[in-house]
Write a protein that holds these residues in place. Sequence first.
Motif, PDB file in Angstrom:
ATOM      1  N   GLN A 625      59.544  27.321-101.778  1.00  0.00           N
ATOM      2  CA  GLN A 625      58.967  26.058-101.332  1.00  0.00           C
ATOM      3  C   GLN A 625      57.682  26.263-100.543  1.00  0.00           C
ATOM      4  O   GLN A 625      56.798  25.408-100.546  1.00  0.00           O
ATOM      5  N   ARG A 626      57.545  27.397 -99.866  1.00  0.00           N
ATOM      6  CA  ARG A 626      56.336  27.642 -99.076  1.00  0.00           C
ATOM      7  C   ARG A 626      55.109  27.862 -99.949  1.00  0.00           C
ATOM      8  O   ARG A 626      53.984  27.797 -99.464  1.00  0.00           O
ATOM      9  N   SER A 627      55.314  28.186-101.221  1.00  0.00           N
ATOM     10  CA  SER A 627      54.252  28.344-102.223  1.00  0.00           C
ATOM     11  C   SER A 627      53.448  29.611-102.071  1.00  0.00           C
ATOM     12  O   SER A 627      52.776  30.027-103.018  1.00  0.00           O
ATOM     13  N   TRP A 628      53.463  30.247-100.911  1.00  0.00           N
ATOM     14  CA  TRP A 628      52.617  31.412-100.680  1.00  0.00           C
ATOM     15  C   TRP A 628      53.460  32.594-100.235  1.00  0.00           C
ATOM     16  O   TRP A 628      54.439  32.437 -99.511  1.00  0.00           O
ATOM     17  N   PRO A 629      53.075  33.817-100.641  1.00  0.00           N
ATOM     18  CA  PRO A 629      53.918  34.981-100.319  1.00  0.00           C
ATOM     19  C   PRO A 629      53.737  35.519 -98.913  1.00  0.00           C
ATOM     20  O   PRO A 629      54.623  36.176 -98.388  1.00  0.00           O
ATOM     21  N   GLY A 630      52.589  35.277 -98.305  1.00  0.00           N
ATOM     22  CA  GLY A 630      52.290  35.866 -97.005  1.00  0.00           C
ATOM     23  C   GLY A 630      53.008  35.184 -95.869  1.00  0.00           C
ATOM     24  O   GLY A 630      53.647  34.131 -96.029  1.00  0.00           O
ATOM     25  N   PRO A 631      52.906  35.763 -94.679  1.00  0.00           N
ATOM     26  CA  PRO A 631      53.543  35.148 -93.499  1.00  0.00           C
ATOM     27  C   PRO A 631      52.840  33.869 -93.095  1.00  0.00           C
ATOM     28  O   PRO A 631      51.633  33.702 -93.308  1.00  0.00           O
ATOM     29  N   VAL A 632      53.601  32.964 -92.513  1.00  0.00           N
ATOM     30  CA  VAL A 632      53.047  31.697 -92.044  1.00  0.00           C
ATOM     31  C   VAL A 632      52.222  31.936 -90.787  1.00  0.00           C
ATOM     32  O   VAL A 632      52.639  32.671 -89.891  1.00  0.00           O
ATOM     33  N   GLY A 633      51.053  31.306 -90.729  1.00  0.00           N
ATOM     34  CA  GLY A 633      50.216  31.431 -89.547  1.00  0.00           C
ATOM     35  C   GLY A 633      48.878  32.091 -89.795  1.00  0.00           C
ATOM     36  O   GLY A 633      48.140  32.353 -88.839  1.00  0.00           O
ATOM     37  N   THR A 634      48.536  32.363 -91.056  1.00  0.00           N
ATOM     38  CA  THR A 634      47.250  32.979 -91.375  1.00  0.00           C
ATOM     39  C   THR A 634      46.190  31.898 -91.496  1.00  0.00           C
ATOM     40  O   THR A 634      46.418  30.857 -92.112  1.00  0.00           O
ATOM     41  N   ALA A 635      45.019  32.140 -90.909  1.00  0.00           N
ATOM     42  CA  ALA A 635      43.958  31.134 -90.917  1.00  0.00           C
ATOM     43  C   ALA A 635      42.606  31.827 -90.919  1.00  0.00           C
ATOM     44  O   ALA A 635      42.504  33.059 -90.838  1.00  0.00           O
ATOM     45  N   CYS A 636      41.561  31.031 -91.031  1.00  0.00           N
ATOM     46  CA  CYS A 636      40.171  31.490 -90.945  1.00  0.00           C
ATOM     47  C   CYS A 636      39.573  30.869 -89.679  1.00  0.00           C
ATOM     48  O   CYS A 636      38.912  29.825 -89.755  1.00  0.00           O
ATOM     49  N   PRO A 637      39.816  31.461 -88.518  1.00  0.00           N
ATOM     50  CA  PRO A 637      39.429  30.807 -87.257  1.00  0.00           C
ATOM     51  C   PRO A 637      37.925  30.714 -87.099  1.00  0.00           C
ATOM     52  O   PRO A 637      37.158  31.530 -87.618  1.00  0.00           O
ATOM     53  N   CYS A 638      37.525  29.703 -86.362  1.00  0.00           N
ATOM     54  CA  CYS A 638      36.121  29.500 -86.030  1.00  0.00           C
ATOM     55  C   CYS A 638      36.061  28.865 -84.650  1.00  0.00           C
ATOM     56  O   CYS A 638      37.072  28.768 -83.945  1.00  0.00           O
ATOM     57  N   GLN A 639      34.889  28.409 -84.271  1.00  0.00           N
ATOM     58  CA  GLN A 639      34.699  27.860 -82.923  1.00  0.00           C
ATOM     59  C   GLN A 639      35.512  26.593 -82.688  1.00  0.00           C
ATOM     60  O   GLN A 639      35.959  26.326 -81.570  1.00  0.00           O
ATOM     61  N   ASP A 640      35.749  25.812 -83.744  1.00  0.00           N
ATOM     62  CA  ASP A 640      36.480  24.550 -83.589  1.00  0.00           C
ATOM     63  C   ASP A 640      37.991  24.725 -83.617  1.00  0.00           C
ATOM     64  O   ASP A 640      38.727  23.736 -83.455  1.00  0.00           O
ATOM     65  N   SER A 641      38.475  25.937 -83.849  1.00  0.00           N
ATOM     66  CA  SER A 641      39.926  26.140 -83.942  1.00  0.00           C
ATOM     67  C   SER A 641      40.638  25.815 -82.639  1.00  0.00           C
ATOM     68  O   SER A 641      41.830  25.485 -82.642  1.00  0.00           O
ATOM     69  N   ILE A 642      39.925  25.918 -81.517  1.00  0.00           N
ATOM     70  CA  ILE A 642      40.589  25.711 -80.222  1.00  0.00           C
ATOM     71  C   ILE A 642      41.099  24.283 -80.075  1.00  0.00           C
ATOM     72  O   ILE A 642      42.075  24.046 -79.358  1.00  0.00           O
ATOM     73  N   PHE A 643      40.466  23.317 -80.743  1.00  0.00           N
ATOM     74  CA  PHE A 643      40.920  21.937 -80.604  1.00  0.00           C
ATOM     75  C   PHE A 643      42.296  21.751 -81.243  1.00  0.00           C
ATOM     76  O   PHE A 643      43.146  21.029 -80.718  1.00  0.00           O
ATOM     77  N   TYR A 644      42.530  22.396 -82.383  1.00  0.00           N
ATOM     78  CA  TYR A 644      43.852  22.340 -82.994  1.00  0.00           C
ATOM     79  C   TYR A 644      44.854  23.169 -82.196  1.00  0.00           C
ATOM     80  O   TYR A 644      46.021  22.796 -82.078  1.00  0.00           O
ATOM     81  N   GLN A 645      44.396  24.296 -81.668  1.00  0.00           N
ATOM     82  CA  GLN A 645      45.283  25.117 -80.856  1.00  0.00           C
ATOM     83  C   GLN A 645      45.732  24.369 -79.613  1.00  0.00           C
ATOM     84  O   GLN A 645      46.885  24.475 -79.182  1.00  0.00           O
ATOM     85  N   GLN A 646      44.807  23.601 -79.021  1.00  0.00           N
ATOM     86  CA  GLN A 646      45.151  22.840 -77.821  1.00  0.00           C
ATOM     87  C   GLN A 646      46.160  21.744 -78.118  1.00  0.00           C
ATOM     88  O   GLN A 646      47.107  21.516 -77.361  1.00  0.00           O
ATOM     89  N   MET A 647      45.990  21.042 -79.220  1.00  0.00           N
ATOM     90  CA  MET A 647      46.835  19.891 -79.497  1.00  0.00           C
ATOM     91  C   MET A 647      48.150  20.267 -80.166  1.00  0.00           C
ATOM     92  O   MET A 647      49.020  19.409 -80.336  1.00  0.00           O
ATOM     93  N   SER A 648      48.330  21.534 -80.540  1.00  0.00           N
ATOM     94  CA  SER A 648      49.535  21.906 -81.282  1.00  0.00           C
ATOM     95  C   SER A 648      50.801  21.683 -80.459  1.00  0.00           C
ATOM     96  O   SER A 648      51.816  21.217 -80.983  1.00  0.00           O
ATOM     97  N   GLY A 649      50.753  22.007 -79.161  1.00  0.00           N
ATOM     98  CA  GLY A 649      51.948  21.815 -78.340  1.00  0.00           C
ATOM     99  C   GLY A 649      52.317  20.359 -78.167  1.00  0.00           C
ATOM    100  O   GLY A 649      53.479  19.974 -78.333  1.00  0.00           O
ATOM    101  N   SER A 650      51.318  19.528 -77.840  1.00  0.00           N
ATOM    102  CA  SER A 650      51.592  18.105 -77.678  1.00  0.00           C
ATOM    103  C   SER A 650      51.990  17.460 -79.003  1.00  0.00           C
ATOM    104  O   SER A 650      52.866  16.586 -79.041  1.00  0.00           O
ATOM    105  N   LEU A 651      51.358  17.905 -80.089  1.00  0.00           N
ATOM    106  CA  LEU A 651      51.722  17.364 -81.396  1.00  0.00           C
ATOM    107  C   LEU A 651      53.149  17.747 -81.774  1.00  0.00           C
ATOM    108  O   LEU A 651      53.883  16.942 -82.363  1.00  0.00           O
ATOM    109  N   ALA A 652      53.551  18.960 -81.420  1.00  0.00           N
ATOM    110  CA  ALA A 652      54.930  19.370 -81.702  1.00  0.00           C
ATOM    111  C   ALA A 652      55.928  18.501 -80.949  1.00  0.00           C
ATOM    112  O   ALA A 652      56.972  18.118 -81.491  1.00  0.00           O
ATOM    113  N   SER A 653      55.621  18.173 -79.700  1.00  0.00           N
ATOM    114  CA  SER A 653      56.514  17.284 -78.940  1.00  0.00           C
ATOM    115  C   SER A 653      56.580  15.899 -79.563  1.00  0.00           C
ATOM    116  O   SER A 653      57.655  15.291 -79.641  1.00  0.00           O
TER     117      SER A 653
END
Length: 1192
Positions: A625-653
């Motif tokens: 179902q995951r469709s991909w063989p690699g581990p979950v959490g791989t990305a191509c980070p850039c300068q704007d990644s911090i905004f998603y990193q910041q909101m991930s905890g609040s979004l999870a709640s």
Amino acid sequence: MGPDVPLLNEYKQEFFWKRFPQTILGGPRFKLGYCAPPYVYVNQAILFLTPWLFGGIGTLLCQLQLLQELHATVLSGMLMCGGAAGVQALALYAARRSGEVERLGAPNILVDEEEVEFTHCVSPETVRFIAPGKRFGLNVVLHTVLAGVLCGFGTWYVFLGRLTALYGSIGISLVVYVLSWVTLCIAEYSLIVNTATETATFQAQDTYEITPLTRPLYIFIFIAVDLADRFTGPVPELQLASQVLHVLFLFLPLLWALGILPPLDALLLWGMEQALVFGLGGSPMSSNLRLLLMFAVSAGVAVCNYFIPSTLGVVLFSISTGFLLSLDLSQVGALCRGPRAAFGDRGFRRGGSPPPPPSSFGWSLGCRELLLYLSVLLVAVAEAGVLHHFVGSAQSQSPVTGPQAPVSYLLLVLFCLCWALREIQGAYVFGGVFLNPLYPKGMSSVQTFKQRNRGLYIAAAIRRVLLYLVSPFAMIAFLSMDKSLQLLHRASLSVGFTRAFRVVWQSSEDALLQMVVVVLMRLAAGNNMLPGWDSLGTGVQLLLVGLIFDRMTQFFAKLKFTLTVLVTSWTEKKQRRQSAGTLLALNASLCPLLLAVVTLSALLSAPLLPLFTLPIFLVGFPRPQRSWPGPVGTACPCQDSIFYQQMSGSLASALRTAFARGSLGSLAPGSHFLGRFQDRMVWIMILERGYGYCTVNIKGLELQETSCHTVEARRVDEVFEAAFERPERLGFTQGFNLHWGNTLTPCAALAVRVYSDARNVLSGIIDSHDNLRKLQDDFLKALVWLLLRYCSQSSQLAQTTCNQPSEAVVVESNVSSLRFRQDSSSLTSFGDWSDEDDLFGPQPARRTVALVTAEVQSGQGALQIGASLPGSVEMDSLFENMALSALQPLQPLGLGIGMPAVDKGRNAEVFRDSPGSLPQLNFSCPQSEVFNLPTGWRTAPLLPSRLLQLRPLFPEDWYRFTLGRFGPTVQGETSEDMTKALKEDEALKELHTQVALSCLISLGAESAFTSPSYVYRLYCGDILWTEGLDWLSSSKELYQLALRAFRFSFKLLFDQASLGPMESPEELFSTLEEYERDWYIGLVTEKGWHDSVLQEKPFLFSLGHDLAMGTYTGRVLSLQEQLVHVGRLNGEGVRGQWANLSWELLYATNDDEERYSIQAHPFMLRNLTVQAADPPLGYPIYSSAPLHFPCL
């Protein structure tokens, strides 16, 4: 791009038509693209037909009755093993010879990589071209032996006598014999000689040479069925299966070429996942290791149930293990590390919103959670044991009047209530067709939304109790009293009831639906018996109902995706290619075949692959179902990644709450959701689902929107606006979902703590002379405030015994003591002259020789930027991009004529090393020592007359006011006499006056600011060289304070231009305190900006310059609770597009950035879907680790 952009460019088309015949034949390269000697093709043909030759020898000897079937099989296998060993030895010899030649000869870079210069038929180049050999010695032995075994069993599989016995016709047997050997030759060639690239590619790289084993594996599966038919008794089903498989065996090359059969790794993971979910009642896992472990443990439970003699023991054991395995077992490891480690281990280590408070239930495995789980387990076990012991063995045969009847009706009521309460939680009802009239409309703020949603919260709480506490016990009661438990010691019933007692906890909502279907069938049948159905037992019935329901759900989702692709290929003008009409007509004429393809993909739980996202549908190979063989959490980070990193905890709640309330619908692993807020796109995928927990992966898509991204983002906004921003009262016709055909269906709005991004053009603010005149005064006030605050903090730090230093805000800049621009001429005499006008904006910086020399002497590897003398003519020289005017003039030996004078006695380093040379400060107040500044800050190489000239600029009133505010806080006293003495201490005042004015001169701000470009440069720390700049930069703390003071002053300018001037010193003081406490004022490129976002600083401000528009911009980030719109995506549409992406990039290597399959599609959201794929095929800028959070 237009709709008729090429699917493959010319180079890729040629490459594809060379690779595809090689894939069909298993590896022979008969289409090279250049001229090759005939022996190259002849050698490949001979090697291709060699297995047939060896098998034909065994078949001939058997037909002549010279050898028995077994002996002929062994002979063919031995011959093939010897031939394979010879090919591998020849390949190894050629590799060694060609390796020596390559080391001796120089490579010809003008020759194409794929073109080979052949010398003769057995030259090393020819052998390496035909048989490249294996990378690992173990594979050489393994593949050689496997080739012999495959040839031997293949000969036995297609003996003419066997085929004649199956089909009773010599003609049919000969046809099957010939075509079967073609299949065997293809598999042998890919195993021994050269492995073709498979269309069914799961991994980007075949590191361990697993691909050559794929085709032989499927042949062994066919042979295993035939062997079972041979060596067992006459079983009609086995004989029929053998006849069908012998015919299907002929079409294996076609299935391999179309990519329907999965590779070994995908087959293993898919098989374990399907067996775990539908056979053992588990859930898909978030990683391959978790899947393997969970499958092994769950299979062990089923085996134990088969051997437990007592049915009561089976019931109790199944309930206990099913409950324990359905919990979030990842919390067990975190239990030993404390409650806070549990949340951090689930993906929030890299920053973001802080974890929920310890009072939040379920985030970690604590005493309350253990007590609840233990209580639920004990009650369930006691209930099942009592009911099975006293009622299960003495029940009536009638499902209508027996003891199960009340529980059956209770299950029906529970299902209706849970379904209705879940439906009203979302924005749409009845599968996204109608708008929900109970959902809040026209939401203006988060508080308004929460108030209007209060009634739905109560309904959600009732549903949660019914679904997680009442329904499991009702289903356990139903299963415990079932009569088929008495026949448990059969393999099918053991597996069925193991799954039934597990799925009650693992997925209560699905289990309730399955039991309701079984109950309805029994009530419909009444007292009549259904022989085929009733003999299966309740456990197997539930298994079949769950499997059928899952496949039907997949079928309708795939059918909707198919209709979307078909219809939009014509109705969407930008998607209408020249071939659209032909493809539509072809699909209409072959409608039964199209339905068969959709049905087959649903039955296999495989993605429906639209080739190049055109209405050309193929069955993709089954995969997890995951469709991909690699581990979950791989990305191509850039300068704007911090905004998603910041909101991930609040979004999870917020997701935790939405999942518990049912706002996002049924939560099945493999479901995809899309969240939208301002310019941010959040992709959410469900990975696991269990009792009271859910595991998700959160991805962030790029913020720098391309044209395709913008088109699809605009459609996403339209879909959400139609659902959430509609008027209060709707007519009947307006109650429909006008975007039902879209892959996105809005579900709910979630309250999430996220940064709101506001950008303003500063025209009229930064270029206003009235505003710029106040900038100098505000700078001095901010600097005085920061200096006194620095003294206050230093005093408080000295009085404490804590060894941990207080947090210091470091202001980064583009300069250091070695990075300032130093011109060879005396610029001090031109203090008011500037070439930094706004006619052409800020000039690009150049590197100077002094800068380069200083960097080399200091050992810095990277050269920083500098600038030349304003107005100079610059040209390229031997010093790369340095300005010619920056070169230091030649100086005669021993002479200093014409050189600027250097006052060595005023060197800052000397003053810093010998503070005793400075006059001693005599404070009139004993408490003034608290506000004394470091000695080195008094050593500015400036003339006293110059400081005296600027003395009127120092804000004495503001200094006394600020000192009066900081004094009592430091001393802990409120004596007015003490405060008055501090204010009247002239020595202390002169000290702060000297330091503040020295900083003013060193920054080049002694005259009023007139140029916005100079203000911008000073804000960025890109300071022109002045005579005091070396002194200022030598003290990092003072330099940081001065730069922060200037940034504070610019923020004051911005606020006063927008909101009005400061009316009192108290307001200015409180504003500066707010800046220090709640704001980060700097640049987007600084590390402090990154850290402040992750630490959730309430406000951030940055000054920018748009070179294209020639304007200056202000950017303000405000952290607040905002509504993030979330919608459900068609999971089968996502899987289908990802399957096409995998085929197109890994097989066709179509990595063109302007290819058709990545263009914007407002209905399929094609561009966003490609972005959300895992790297290297996709490019999300943020991807979280698997996040486990509670849903109770």
